[in-house]
Design an enzyme around this catalytic site. Structure first.
Site, mmCIF file in Angstrom:
data_model
loop_
_atom_site.group_PDB
_atom_site.id
_atom_site.type_symbol
_atom_site.label_atom_id
_atom_site.label_comp_id
_atom_site.label_asym_id
_atom_site.label_seq_id
_atom_site.Cartn_x
_atom_site.Cartn_y
_atom_site.Cartn_z
ATOM 1 N N HIS A 1 124.946 -20.149 20.243
ATOM 2 C CA HIS A 1 124.128 -19.300 21.123
ATOM 3 C C HIS A 1 124.936 -18.267 21.904
ATOM 4 O O HIS A 1 124.744 -18.083 23.112
ATOM 5 C CB HIS A 1 123.326 -20.180 22.087
ATOM 6 C CG HIS A 1 122.265 -21.021 21.434
ATOM 7 N ND1 HIS A 1 121.583 -20.638 20.304
ATOM 8 C CD2 HIS A 1 121.748 -22.248 21.774
ATOM 9 C CE1 HIS A 1 120.700 -21.577 19.969
ATOM 10 N NE2 HIS A 1 120.787 -22.560 20.829
ATOM 11 N N GLU B 1 112.304 -21.362 17.460
ATOM 12 C CA GLU B 1 113.172 -20.214 17.747
ATOM 13 C C GLU B 1 113.181 -19.300 16.531
ATOM 14 O O GLU B 1 113.794 -19.626 15.516
ATOM 15 C CB GLU B 1 114.585 -20.714 18.048
ATOM 16 C CG GLU B 1 114.660 -21.662 19.220
ATOM 17 C CD GLU B 1 115.884 -22.589 19.129
ATOM 18 O OE1 GLU B 1 117.017 -22.098 19.077
ATOM 19 O OE2 GLU B 1 115.678 -23.813 19.083
ATOM 20 N N HIS C 1 114.464 -19.027 23.596
ATOM 21 C CA HIS C 1 114.712 -20.462 23.486
ATOM 22 C C HIS C 1 113.754 -21.279 24.353
ATOM 23 O O HIS C 1 114.161 -22.254 24.995
ATOM 24 C CB HIS C 1 116.173 -20.756 23.850
ATOM 25 C CG HIS C 1 116.719 -22.011 23.254
ATOM 26 N ND1 HIS C 1 116.151 -23.250 23.459
ATOM 27 C CD2 HIS C 1 117.785 -22.215 22.454
ATOM 28 C CE1 HIS C 1 116.865 -24.156 22.816
ATOM 29 N NE2 HIS C 1 117.852 -23.559 22.192
HETATM 30 C C1 GAL Z 1 118.975 -25.310 19.607
HETATM 31 C C2 GAL Z 1 119.884 -25.927 18.597
HETATM 32 C C3 GAL Z 1 120.165 -27.357 19.012
HETATM 33 C C4 GAL Z 1 120.693 -27.426 20.430
HETATM 34 C C5 GAL Z 1 119.787 -26.641 21.347
HETATM 35 C C6 GAL Z 1 120.349 -26.514 22.739
HETATM 36 O O1 GAL Z 1 118.740 -23.971 19.281
HETATM 37 O O2 GAL Z 1 119.293 -25.845 17.330
HETATM 38 O O3 GAL Z 1 121.068 -27.955 18.109
HETATM 39 O O4 GAL Z 1 121.991 -26.889 20.449
HETATM 40 O O5 GAL Z 1 119.584 -25.350 20.881
HETATM 41 O O6 GAL Z 1 120.491 -27.741 23.336
#
Ligand code: GAL
Length: 366
Positions: free
Chosen positions: A123, A331, A197
């Site tokens: 991210h 997402e 998110h």
């Molecule tokens: C998502 C990801 C997960 C986790 C989450 C944040 O986008 O797919 O593995 O990292 O974000 O906790």
């Protein structure tokens, strides 16, 4: 703190002026003011946004009896956003999801990213776009309440090339749709992947898990992962697997199956390869309240994440506690680790053409 109105007396059609967007001070971060925006549509349904991480803070929508509840994760104050979970409702960039071993090569130059999710980069790194105070502008003369957030990302921040201007316009329509229009431009060739998110629980947040929600995802394939949640490169048909949501299935129906991919993900934490053939790409329905969310996007993928890392340590708006699997995310995105997978759709952004994209979360009841 006494909320005060700084903007947003926008005339609606008709004679009566209606307050569509109000804002109040939410705090201050690194010398920049952070605001909380309240957008009210003609139904009286409300969303709240903040320019910290360009986040959705609250979505208050009715159940089938007209009772409004907040259905998305957020915090009551800025401190929650700064010290709590990094991603609730935020815009994630410069590269949403994972890049393997935090490395990619573009035009023969190797870039090394923050390994904030060892052994990978996640991210956009620790100080990615989710952790920034974006500039904000309440839009005037729009059909619906709307706010634009803009982030000017300097070249090589979090080791991504390009001076970038990233914009997201949130519009809250009278049909209970959050339309997110993204525009990203760069002065150098670079890579991007941008998403929102938000976590959802259609019972109302903090009211049980989401295993009893029924999902449809219009995807004929998904991208299986390795043990570090990096796609292997395979595009695997969902047919005959617990990843087949082309017909409705409860999220919890197959999540505990003895199946390799579910085990690697600790549940669903996978990118679905959208068919992009119908208006609505994914839909989740809560039989108990009747609430429905539909997701519409022009992006090639969507990550279904079932809150497998939530553990009850976060307390959010109204004192609600976010337990294991008490929220799901859809997402919309390009595929994880695309900069290292030539066979995946390209995520290269060039100076001659901005990235334009739109995703909608539409709420209704059945
Ligand atoms: C998502 C990801 C997960 C986790 C989450 C944040 O986008 O797919 O593995 O990292 O974000 O906790």
């Amino acid at each position: 703190m006494v909320p005060f109105l700084i903007a947003g007396m926008i005339a609606c059609k008709g004679t009566k002026k209606q307050e569509m967007v109000t804002s109040e001070v939410f705090g201050n971060h690194n010398g920049k003011e952070v605001f909380l925006y309240t957008l009210t549509n003609k139904k009286g349904d409300v969303i709240k946004l903040t320019n910290y991480g360009a986040a959705i803070v609250e979505i208050s929508v009715p159940d089938r009896n007209g009772v409004r509840e907040n259905v998305t994760f957020g915090y009551d104050n800025l401190e929650g956003y700064i010290n709590g979970d990094p991603y609730f409702g935020k815009v994630v960039g410069q590269y949403a999801n994972r890049i393997a071993k935090g490395k990619f090569t573009l035009d023969s130059v190797e870039y090394t990213l923050d390994l904030n999710n060892v052994p990978n980069s996640l991210h956009g790194g620790t100080t990615g776009w989710h952790s920034r105070v974006w500039d904000a502008q309440v839009l005037k003369n729009t059909d619906f309440p709307a706010v634009r957030f803009t982030y000017n990302k300097p070249d090589m921040e979090e080791c991504y090339p390009g001076n970038i201007v990233a914009e997201v316009v949130y519009s809250w329509t009278d049909n209970d749709e959050i339309i997110m229009d993204y525009k990203v431009s760069t002065d150098k060739r670079t890579v991007i992947n941008i998403t929102n998110h938000a976590y959802f629980n259609l019972h109302g947040t903090g009211k049980g898990d989401i295993l009893d929600h029924e999902a449809i995802i219009r995807a004929s394939a998904f991208t299986p992962v390795d043990s570090t949640l990096i796609p292997t490169g395979e595009i695997r048909p969902v047919e005959g697997t617990p990843f087949d949501f082309r017909t409705p299935h409860l999220i919890g129906e197959r999540i505990g199956m003895d199946e390799e991919q579910l085990k690697l993900g600790g549940g669903y934490d996978h990118n679905f390869v959208l068919d992009n053939a119908e208006e609505v790409d994914a839909m989740v329905y809560d039989p108990s309240t009747g609430r429905v969310i539909e997701v519409l996007t022009d992006q090639p993928g969507v990550q279904l994440y079932t809150g497998n890392f939530l553990d009850g340590t976060q307390t959010g708006r109204g004192g609600r506690v976010y337990q294991y699997r008490s929220g799901f995310c859809l997402e919309t995105q390009h595929f994880p680790n695309s900069p290292n997978k030539a066979s995946f759709p390209s995520v290269v952004l060039t100076p001659d053409e901005p990235f334009l994209s739109s995703t909608t979360y539409r709420f209704s009841v059945r």
